[in-house]
Design an enzyme around this catalytic site. Sequence first.
Site, PDB file in Angstrom:
ATOM      1  N   HIS A  37       0.803  -1.221   0.000  1.00 33.14           N
ATOM      2  CA  HIS A  37       0.000   0.000   0.000  1.00 33.14           C
ATOM      3  C   HIS A  37       0.835   1.269   0.000  1.00 33.14           C
ATOM      4  O   HIS A  37       0.284   2.364  -0.016  1.00 33.14           O
ATOM      5  CB  HIS A  37      -0.919   0.014   1.233  1.00 33.14           C
ATOM      6  CG  HIS A  37      -1.552  -1.296   1.518  1.00 33.14           C
ATOM      7  ND1 HIS A  37      -1.101  -2.150   2.514  1.00 33.14           N
ATOM      8  CD2 HIS A  37      -2.581  -1.934   0.920  1.00 33.14           C
ATOM      9  CE1 HIS A  37      -1.840  -3.238   2.525  1.00 33.14           C
ATOM     10  NE2 HIS A  37      -2.738  -3.139   1.571  1.00 33.14           N
ATOM     11  N   GLY A  39      -8.291  12.566   6.098  1.00 34.88           N
ATOM     12  CA  GLY A  39      -8.875  11.466   5.345  1.00 34.88           C
ATOM     13  C   GLY A  39      -8.683  11.623   3.850  1.00 34.88           C
ATOM     14  O   GLY A  39      -8.378  10.664   3.143  1.00 34.88           O
ATOM     15  N   ARG A  97      -6.711  16.809   0.514  1.00 31.14           N
ATOM     16  CA  ARG A  97      -6.430  17.666   1.665  1.00 31.14           C
ATOM     17  C   ARG A  97      -4.976  17.497   2.104  1.00 31.14           C
ATOM     18  O   ARG A  97      -4.335  18.442   2.538  1.00 31.14           O
ATOM     19  CB  ARG A  97      -7.391  17.379   2.812  1.00 31.14           C
ATOM     20  CG  ARG A  97      -7.308  18.415   3.936  1.00 31.14           C
ATOM     21  CD  ARG A  97      -8.507  18.348   4.854  1.00 31.14           C
ATOM     22  NE  ARG A  97      -9.707  18.777   4.150  1.00 31.14           N
ATOM     23  CZ  ARG A  97     -10.854  18.105   4.150  1.00 31.14           C
ATOM     24  NH1 ARG A  97     -10.954  16.987   4.817  1.00 31.14           N
ATOM     25  NH2 ARG A  97     -11.893  18.552   3.485  1.00 31.14           N
ATOM     26  N   ARG A 156      -2.428   3.927  -5.045  1.00 31.06           N
ATOM     27  CA  ARG A 156      -3.875   4.116  -4.946  1.00 31.06           C
ATOM     28  C   ARG A 156      -4.262   5.590  -4.774  1.00 31.06           C
ATOM     29  O   ARG A 156      -5.325   5.910  -4.247  1.00 31.06           O
ATOM     30  CB  ARG A 156      -4.468   3.277  -3.809  1.00 31.06           C
ATOM     31  CG  ARG A 156      -4.358   1.776  -4.009  1.00 31.06           C
ATOM     32  CD  ARG A 156      -4.845   1.021  -2.788  1.00 31.06           C
ATOM     33  NE  ARG A 156      -4.737  -0.417  -2.997  1.00 31.06           N
ATOM     34  CZ  ARG A 156      -5.768  -1.227  -3.253  1.00 31.06           C
ATOM     35  NH1 ARG A 156      -6.991  -0.720  -3.329  1.00 31.06           N
ATOM     36  NH2 ARG A 156      -5.599  -2.521  -3.426  1.00 31.06           N
ATOM     37  N   ARG A 171      -4.498  12.626  13.666  1.00 31.77           N
ATOM     38  CA  ARG A 171      -5.578  12.640  12.677  1.00 31.77           C
ATOM     39  C   ARG A 171      -6.207  14.028  12.667  1.00 31.77           C
ATOM     40  O   ARG A 171      -6.453  14.628  13.731  1.00 31.77           O
ATOM     41  CB  ARG A 171      -6.629  11.589  13.026  1.00 31.77           C
ATOM     42  CG  ARG A 171      -7.965  11.803  12.318  1.00 31.77           C
ATOM     43  CD  ARG A 171      -8.863  10.595  12.330  1.00 31.77           C
ATOM     44  NE  ARG A 171     -10.269  10.947  12.201  1.00 31.77           N
ATOM     45  CZ  ARG A 171     -10.835  11.455  11.109  1.00 31.77           C
ATOM     46  NH1 ARG A 171     -10.105  11.693  10.027  1.00 31.77           N
ATOM     47  NH2 ARG A 171     -12.118  11.753  11.090  1.00 31.77           N
ATOM     48  N   SER A 185     -13.045  15.660   9.873  1.00 28.55           N
ATOM     49  CA  SER A 185     -14.329  16.319  10.116  1.00 28.55           C
ATOM     50  C   SER A 185     -15.188  15.452  11.029  1.00 28.55           C
ATOM     51  O   SER A 185     -14.968  14.250  11.156  1.00 28.55           O
ATOM     52  CB  SER A 185     -15.060  16.575   8.798  1.00 28.55           C
ATOM     53  OG  SER A 185     -15.296  15.352   8.116  1.00 28.55           O
ATOM     54  N   MET A 234     -15.306   8.438  11.788  1.00 25.03           N
ATOM     55  CA  MET A 234     -15.199   7.032  11.384  1.00 25.03           C
ATOM     56  C   MET A 234     -13.784   6.442  11.473  1.00 25.03           C
ATOM     57  O   MET A 234     -13.559   5.350  10.948  1.00 25.03           O
ATOM     58  CB  MET A 234     -15.716   6.863   9.950  1.00 25.03           C
ATOM     59  CG  MET A 234     -17.149   7.304   9.747  1.00 25.03           C
ATOM     60  SD  MET A 234     -17.768   7.035   8.069  1.00 25.03           S
ATOM     61  CE  MET A 234     -17.882   5.237   8.040  1.00 25.03           C
ATOM     62  N   SER A 266     -18.211  19.770  10.944  1.00 28.35           N
ATOM     63  CA  SER A 266     -18.636  20.146   9.596  1.00 28.35           C
ATOM     64  C   SER A 266     -20.150  20.172   9.449  1.00 28.35           C
ATOM     65  O   SER A 266     -20.674  20.795   8.523  1.00 28.35           O
ATOM     66  CB  SER A 266     -18.052  19.169   8.571  1.00 28.35           C
ATOM     67  OG  SER A 266     -18.488  17.844   8.847  1.00 28.35           O
ATOM     68  N   ASP A 267     -20.833  19.502  10.351  1.00 28.49           N
ATOM     69  CA  ASP A 267     -22.303  19.493  10.306  1.00 28.49           C
ATOM     70  C   ASP A 267     -22.843  19.144  11.678  1.00 28.49           C
ATOM     71  O   ASP A 267     -22.128  18.564  12.505  1.00 28.49           O
ATOM     72  CB  ASP A 267     -22.825  18.508   9.254  1.00 28.49           C
ATOM     73  CG  ASP A 267     -22.290  17.096   9.464  1.00 28.49           C
ATOM     74  OD1 ASP A 267     -23.044  16.261   9.975  1.00 28.49           O
ATOM     75  OD2 ASP A 267     -21.123  16.823   9.121  1.00 28.49           O
ATOM     76  N   ARG A 291     -15.738  24.507   4.425  1.00 32.18           N
ATOM     77  CA  ARG A 291     -14.923  23.456   5.043  1.00 32.18           C
ATOM     78  C   ARG A 291     -13.446  23.774   4.885  1.00 32.18           C
ATOM     79  O   ARG A 291     -12.667  23.634   5.832  1.00 32.18           O
ATOM     80  CB  ARG A 291     -15.233  22.095   4.404  1.00 32.18           C
ATOM     81  CG  ARG A 291     -16.562  21.508   4.823  1.00 32.18           C
ATOM     82  CD  ARG A 291     -16.746  20.131   4.235  1.00 32.18           C
ATOM     83  NE  ARG A 291     -18.044  19.579   4.584  1.00 32.18           N
ATOM     84  CZ  ARG A 291     -18.240  18.311   4.897  1.00 32.18           C
ATOM     85  NH1 ARG A 291     -17.230  17.471   4.921  1.00 32.18           N
ATOM     86  NH2 ARG A 291     -19.447  17.865   5.196  1.00 32.18           N
TER      87      ARG A 291
END
Length: 238
Positions: free
Chosen positions: A5, A21, A25, A44, A88, A91, A183, A206-207, A220
């Site tokens: 990877h 993520g 970004r 990837r 990390r 959002s 997540m 973000s929400d 954002r």
Amino acid sequence: MITPHNNAKAGDFAKTVLMPGDPLRAKFIAEVFLEDAHIVNDVRNMYAYTGTYKGVPVSVMASGMGMPSIGIYSYELYKFYDVENIIRIGSTGSYSERLQVRDVVLAEYAYSESTFALRTSGCTDKKIYPSPEINNVIIEKSKELGIECKLAKVHSSDAFYTDPCVGTWQELRDATGTECVEMESFALFHNAHLTGRRAACILTVSDAFYNNVALSAADRQNSFTQMMKLALESAITL
């Protein structure tokens, strides 16, 4: 190539890695904030860059979405690339009126129903904590920079879309005892514990579930800049 990877070579990563993520970004952070940034992984299209911030080496690498993805990349950074710290930066959706859209949040712990920790190491914990050393640095830096950073309990979910039959967001909030949802952090914190390394998680709201307010794509980017700066200033202190 050290892993399937990641085509970075040994020594390509700094000791501290920021992990958004979104690969774009990661590219944005490298181009805007880092000096002499160069790409070290593009397998990837999961971009990773290393450069310097105020003269200190820092890397930034995308994690992708969800625990399986950040689980792979964070484990490999710790295990095969000798990375010591991962922060990390992502959002989150707010369950609580205390956490409003655009607020910067620092994870106090991550709660999850996920089997990620169980499957990888037999760990049955539902609640996993970040490294207090990094959290303390982030809190101090937020004060120095004048960036309000709210400590909050984070729900790490395996599912972005959930059927109402499994519960409303209010029921999920009450069942998990958390204030916001994302997540990835549960898997990151578990891998840090598993490998004897360190991790933390800074999020931008973000929400909000409680009033259905959400940031636009442009908002954002502007709001996330504060989180990026806080993470970078913290990274060079570690």
